[in-house]
Design an enzyme around this catalytic site. Structure first.
Site, PDB file in Angstrom:
ATOM      1  N   ARG A 132      -5.477  13.023  -5.649  1.00 16.65           N
ATOM      2  CA  ARG A 132      -4.389  12.894  -6.649  1.00 16.65           C
ATOM      3  C   ARG A 132      -4.877  13.192  -8.076  1.00 16.65           C
ATOM      4  O   ARG A 132      -4.318  12.667  -9.044  1.00 16.65           O
ATOM      5  CB  ARG A 132      -3.759  11.487  -6.631  1.00 16.65           C
ATOM      6  N   SER A 150       4.835   6.802  -3.644  1.00 18.77           N
ATOM      7  CA  SER A 150       3.775   5.798  -3.800  1.00 18.77           C
ATOM      8  C   SER A 150       3.639   5.464  -5.279  1.00 18.77           C
ATOM      9  O   SER A 150       3.394   6.357  -6.091  1.00 18.77           O
ATOM     10  CB  SER A 150       2.430   6.344  -3.329  1.00 18.77           C
ATOM     11  N   GLU A 163      -0.194   5.405  -9.532  1.00 17.71           N
ATOM     12  CA  GLU A 163      -0.262   6.851  -9.351  1.00 17.71           C
ATOM     13  C   GLU A 163       0.774   7.508 -10.257  1.00 17.71           C
ATOM     14  O   GLU A 163       0.610   8.628 -10.729  1.00 17.71           O
ATOM     15  CB  GLU A 163       0.031   7.203  -7.880  1.00 17.71           C
TER      16      GLU A 163
HETATM   17  N1  EPU Z   1       0.701  -0.505   5.503  1.00 13.45           N
HETATM   18  C1  EPU Z   1       1.089  -1.809   5.693  1.00 13.45           C
HETATM   19  N2  EPU Z   1       2.170  -2.264   4.984  1.00 13.45           N
HETATM   20  C2  EPU Z   1       2.863  -1.471   4.125  1.00 13.45           C
HETATM   21  C3  EPU Z   1       2.438  -0.143   3.913  1.00 13.45           C
HETATM   22  C4  EPU Z   1       1.347   0.325   4.626  1.00 13.45           C
HETATM   23  O1  EPU Z   1       0.505  -2.544   6.464  1.00 13.45           O
HETATM   24  O2  EPU Z   1       3.823  -1.966   3.527  1.00 13.45           O
HETATM   25  C5  EPU Z   1      -0.416   0.020   6.302  1.00 13.45           C
HETATM   26  C6  EPU Z   1       0.114   0.982   7.379  1.00 13.45           C
HETATM   27  O3  EPU Z   1       0.452   0.286   8.561  1.00 13.45           O
HETATM   28  C7  EPU Z   1      -1.062   1.910   7.610  1.00 13.45           C
HETATM   29  C8  EPU Z   1      -1.704   1.976   6.229  1.00 13.45           C
HETATM   30  O4  EPU Z   1      -1.265   0.834   5.492  1.00 13.45           O
HETATM   31  O5  EPU Z   1      -1.986   1.339   8.494  1.00 13.45           O
HETATM   32  C9  EPU Z   1      -1.378   3.275   5.506  1.00 13.45           C
HETATM   33  O6  EPU Z   1       0.044   3.405   5.347  1.00 13.45           O
HETATM   34  P1  EPU Z   1       0.772   4.845   5.329  1.00 13.45           P
HETATM   35  O7  EPU Z   1       0.394   5.620   6.528  1.00 13.45           O
HETATM   36  O8  EPU Z   1       2.217   4.608   5.093  1.00 13.45           O
HETATM   37  O9  EPU Z   1       0.109   5.612   4.117  1.00 13.45           O
HETATM   38  P2  EPU Z   1      -0.298   5.164   2.646  1.00 13.45           P
HETATM   39  O10 EPU Z   1      -1.778   5.161   2.532  1.00 13.45           O
HETATM   40  O11 EPU Z   1       0.405   3.901   2.282  1.00 13.45           O
HETATM   41  C10 EPU Z   1      -0.447   7.601   1.726  1.00 13.45           C
HETATM   42  C11 EPU Z   1       0.094   8.407   0.580  1.00 13.45           C
HETATM   43  C12 EPU Z   1       1.541   8.824   0.830  1.00 13.45           C
HETATM   44  C13 EPU Z   1       1.560   9.656   2.093  1.00 13.45           C
HETATM   45  C14 EPU Z   1       0.986   8.810   3.252  1.00 13.45           C
HETATM   46  C15 EPU Z   1       0.851   9.605   4.529  1.00 13.45           C
HETATM   47  C16 EPU Z   1      -1.093   7.641  -1.417  1.00 13.45           C
HETATM   48  C17 EPU Z   1      -1.010   6.921  -2.711  1.00 13.45           C
HETATM   49  N3  EPU Z   1       0.007   7.638  -0.669  1.00 13.45           N
HETATM   50  O12 EPU Z   1       0.293   6.390   1.793  1.00 13.45           O
HETATM   51  O13 EPU Z   1       1.949   9.635  -0.258  1.00 13.45           O
HETATM   52  O14 EPU Z   1       2.872  10.069   2.410  1.00 13.45           O
HETATM   53  O15 EPU Z   1      -0.346   8.360   2.913  1.00 13.45           O
HETATM   54  O16 EPU Z   1      -0.188  10.528   4.372  1.00 13.45           O
HETATM   55  O17 EPU Z   1      -2.148   8.215  -1.105  1.00 13.45           O
HETATM   56  C18 EPU Z   1       3.074   9.636  -2.376  1.00 13.45           C
HETATM   57  O18 EPU Z   1       2.000   9.966  -2.872  1.00 13.45           O
HETATM   58  O19 EPU Z   1       4.106   9.468  -3.071  1.00 13.45           O
HETATM   59  C19 EPU Z   1       3.124   9.354  -0.940  1.00 13.45           C
HETATM   60  C20 EPU Z   1       4.229   8.883  -0.359  1.00 13.45           C
END
Ligand code: EPU
Length: 332
Positions: free
Chosen positions: A163, A233, A328
């Site tokens: 990012r 995010s 972010e």
């Molecule tokens: N999780 C929870 N509770 C929540 C949210 C997440 O337990 O409320 C756990 C999920 O179960 C999973 C882990 O955290 O084990 C990761 O969650 P997720 O796959 O939803 O991805 P993220 O790390 O929260 C990142 C990006 C997203 C992108 C997703 C998929 C960042 C800041 N965000 O989210 O990007 O879509 O991975 O690759 O890196 C964005 O930047 O706006 C965005 C949506």
């Protein structure tokens, strides 16, 4: 070119914050941008926006907001393996992804449905499901806003990281991106490395199926900004030293994590969820009930309400895990 004075930015930020700009100008070509720069008083404060999907306006903007409407997808080179496509910065990102997938060109399908425009993909190094824009960007064309001088940045000059890019750091606000060139594969190799994708049954077998799976996943987890204001995010996922990770893991053996070169990345959404914030709100600013990483405008929220919620969450995560998390979203 379109130009407005005293202009409401409500339609230009997906958070749905009411803020005004003293002036708003949209241009459709590099020639129009050159005219704008030539006429612009040197003391004018400038802000270049894209789709407004990663912004939080904290007050009215006492300057000129610029927006690119440069469109177009052009093949600039190709061989039997790959195609280089040069895309206008003002094109809606997902329209480009849909086009690439329909042509059978691989590389951006994992970035399906990310809101925003092509120019921002190069500034923000957008990423999802194991792929980042930097993996496919070859060249970024940009114009320096003060001098009007055009510069071509090769991928390595953009200093890409999670990012992050030179356009968010050393050159923040200095350049308007006009075109981005991407290298796409004619023989796509699917990237199903990311947790959720690798668990699909059946696994997606084509880039079109990857795109559809990701569209379905995003629609299930992430709120539609037209219904509930948000900027995706709100926080970045923190990277912590391995000792810190191991300390936390002792108490939370089920914690999700990703090994990265400089430590361990822990999902901020998981930590915020563990703090009990998912689905909760402070005033009209809320935490999305399906993904705690996303802050939402429950209707008429002010930027102060969102900032208060952001600060409270950061404090709680620090107190519970001893880890600092950072937005972010860009505060303007
Ligand atoms: N999780 C929870 N509770 C929540 C949210 C997440 O337990 O409320 C756990 C999920 O179960 C999973 C882990 O955290 O084990 C990761 O969650 P997720 O796959 O939803 O991805 P993220 O790390 O929260 C990142 C990006 C997203 C992108 C997703 C998929 C960042 C800041 N965000 O989210 O990007 O879509 O991975 O690759 O890196 C964005 O930047 O706006 C965005 C949506």
């Amino acid at each position: 070119m379109v130009r407005y004075q005293d202009y409401s930015l409500l339609g230009h930020n997906t958070f749905g914050i009411s803020a005004k700009a003293k002036q708003y100008i949209e241009y459709s070509s590099e020639a129009e941008l050159a005219d704008i720069i030539r006429e612009m008083p040197s003391e004018e404060i400038l802000l270049h926006i894209g789709g407004g999907s990663n912004l939080l306006f904290t007050s009215d903007f006492e300057g000129t907001v610029l927006h690119s409407a440069i469109q177009g997808i052009e093949i600039v080179d190709e061989d039997e393996n790959a195609v280089l496509v040069r895309v206008g910065a003002g094109m809606v990102w997902d329209e480009f992804v849909a086009y690439a997938v329909q042509k059978g060109w691989g590389g951006v399908e994992n970035l399906s449905l990310i809101p925003g425009e092509v120019g921002a993909s190069a500034v923000q190094n957008i990423g999802a499901y194991g792929v980042e824009a930097k993996d496919v960007i070859t060249v970024v064309e940009a114009v320096e806003l003060r001098s009007g001088v055009k510069r071509i940045f090769g991928n390595a000059e953009c200093n890409y990281a999670y990012r992050q890019s030179i356009f968010k750091n050393a050159l923040k606000g200095a350049y308007a991106i006009t075109y981005v060139t991407y290298r796409l594969s004619k023989h796509p190799v699917l990237n199903l490395s990311y947790g959720g994708l690798s668990k699909c049954n059946p696994l997606p077998a084509t880039i079109a199926e990857v795109r559809q799976t990701i569209i379905d996943t995003r629609n299930a987890k992430l709120p539609d900004p037209k219904v509930l204001g948000n900027a995706g995010s709100f926080f970045m996922n923190p990277v912590v030293p391995r000792e810190v990770f191991e300390r936390i893991q002792k108490d939370y053996p089920d914690m999700p994590f990703y090994d990265v070169p400089d430590g361990v990345k822990i999902p901020a959404g998981w930590m915020i969820d563990q703090c009990g914030w998912k689905g909760k709100h402070l005033g009209r600013a809320g935490v999305h009930d399906k993904q705690a990483l996303v802050l939402v405008n429950l209707g008429g929220a002010t930027s102060d309400e969102i900032i208060t919620l952001c600060e409270t969450i950061c404090r709680d995560v620090q107190a519970k895990f001893g880890v600092s998390i950072h937005p972010e979203v860009n505060f303007i």
